[in-house]
Design an enzyme around this catalytic site. Sequence first.
Site, mmCIF file in Angstrom:
data_model
loop_
_atom_site.group_PDB
_atom_site.id
_atom_site.type_symbol
_atom_site.label_atom_id
_atom_site.label_comp_id
_atom_site.label_asym_id
_atom_site.label_seq_id
_atom_site.Cartn_x
_atom_site.Cartn_y
_atom_site.Cartn_z
ATOM 1 C CG HIS A 183 -1.204 11.636 -4.672
ATOM 2 N ND1 HIS A 183 -1.751 12.675 -3.950
ATOM 3 C CD2 HIS A 183 -1.653 10.506 -4.075
ATOM 4 C CE1 HIS A 183 -2.498 12.192 -2.981
ATOM 5 N NE2 HIS A 183 -2.450 10.869 -3.022
ATOM 6 C CE1 TYR A 195 -3.218 3.027 0.827
ATOM 7 C CE2 TYR A 195 -1.770 3.405 2.710
ATOM 8 C CZ TYR A 195 -2.788 3.828 1.875
ATOM 9 O OH TYR A 195 -3.373 5.053 2.072
ATOM 10 C CB SER A 254 2.976 16.890 -5.117
ATOM 11 O OG SER A 254 2.713 15.534 -4.802
ATOM 12 N NE ARG A 292 11.289 6.684 -2.351
ATOM 13 C CZ ARG A 292 10.240 7.417 -2.706
ATOM 14 N NH1 ARG A 292 10.149 8.677 -2.300
ATOM 15 N NH2 ARG A 292 9.288 6.906 -3.459
ATOM 16 C CB ILE A 318 0.873 8.926 4.150
ATOM 17 C CG1 ILE A 318 2.034 9.367 3.229
ATOM 18 C CG2 ILE A 318 0.500 7.480 3.850
ATOM 19 C CD1 ILE A 318 3.237 8.460 3.279
#
Length: 395
Positions: free
Chosen positions: A281, A30, A279, A316, A84
């Site tokens: 998403h 998910y 963004s 990241r 989130i």
Amino acid sequence: MSLAYNPKYPSIPDLRARARKRIPRFAFEYVDGGCNAEINLRRNTEVIREVQLKPYYLRDYGGISLETELFGHRYSAPFGISPIGLQGLIWPEASEILARAAFESNIPFILSTVATASLEKISEITEGQAWFQLYHPVEEELRDDLLQRLEAAGYNVLVILSDVPTFGYRSKEIKNGLAIPPKMTLRNMLQIAGRPSWAIRTLLAGTPEFKTLKPYIPKGMSLRHLGLFMNKTFSGRLNADRVKALRDRWKGKLVIKGVASEEDARKAIEWGLDGIIVSNHGGRQLDAGEAAITPLTAIAKKFGDQLPVMMDSGIRSGPDIANVMASGADFTFLGRSFMYGVGALGREGGQHTINMLKVQLQQVMEQVCCETPRDLRKHLIGREGSGERGQGSGF
């Protein structure tokens, strides 16, 4: 800078690998997956890492500060935690863990409308410093009630979501029964049995639920009807009337998230928005879209002297943050990275991830002889003029 983090997990990929072993596959997929073939999910990070920075080794260097001012608040670093949904599915009380870590580290935490902690609880943890992302309700009455609750809880920054006019097609979630309405299949139950630590903590914390929305959900509603209720109650498509109504009603800072074109950025300014988060998403909505850093560079160059231009999607690491800041962003946000941290390390995961990112970012800035995050744009190679915009906006 002396920042403690677990040396066993010195990177986001390390945290991701650890999280994958600690949480059920359906929960991991998910948070980890994107839409369709997951092309844009990968593209986001790949294009960020094409950015190159120029070091200046022989100039005078006065030291480094990661502090960054935004909306009148001086944060300890130029990054925050993205919203989130269903965070408690990944790890019990993940929303609370991350909000607490963000507050203690003086970085922004954005709570989603569909997170698993109430807006009141997160405000209590952060002493009113959290931001809130709004999925726009269909009915004005519900919208106004949410705004009243946010004001009463002390929120000052409201983020409105623009890039989910329709739910993304995510095949992994469909297979796992996590498309609304969710299903607890035999396959998922076997996955839970294989992750006893997650299962026990989830049992103790209680089944994840949309706690901010709990007052509006009829009691005793089945999961099937909950999905229908959510689809009927919220509409992700924004327009001028909806945004202007929010601008008239909301007295704090109003930010729009999901901008991915100069045309939409211009509208955001015309409609009185206080900030933009570029963004896509996290690659969960449009596989054929650009990497988020591509429109970020153009939008920041054209409009960055008029309002803060921020970015999430694909970030990241500390070097990724540096590359995005060098490309013109005033601030950055990370979502999956923090969920990997909590999935890997539980209650220690939020603080670990924050500290690790700060150390990584500091190393890059010291290496190129850059004293502040805003000055990173002066080190950008190959994008003529990108480093000159927005020097005196004071946001």
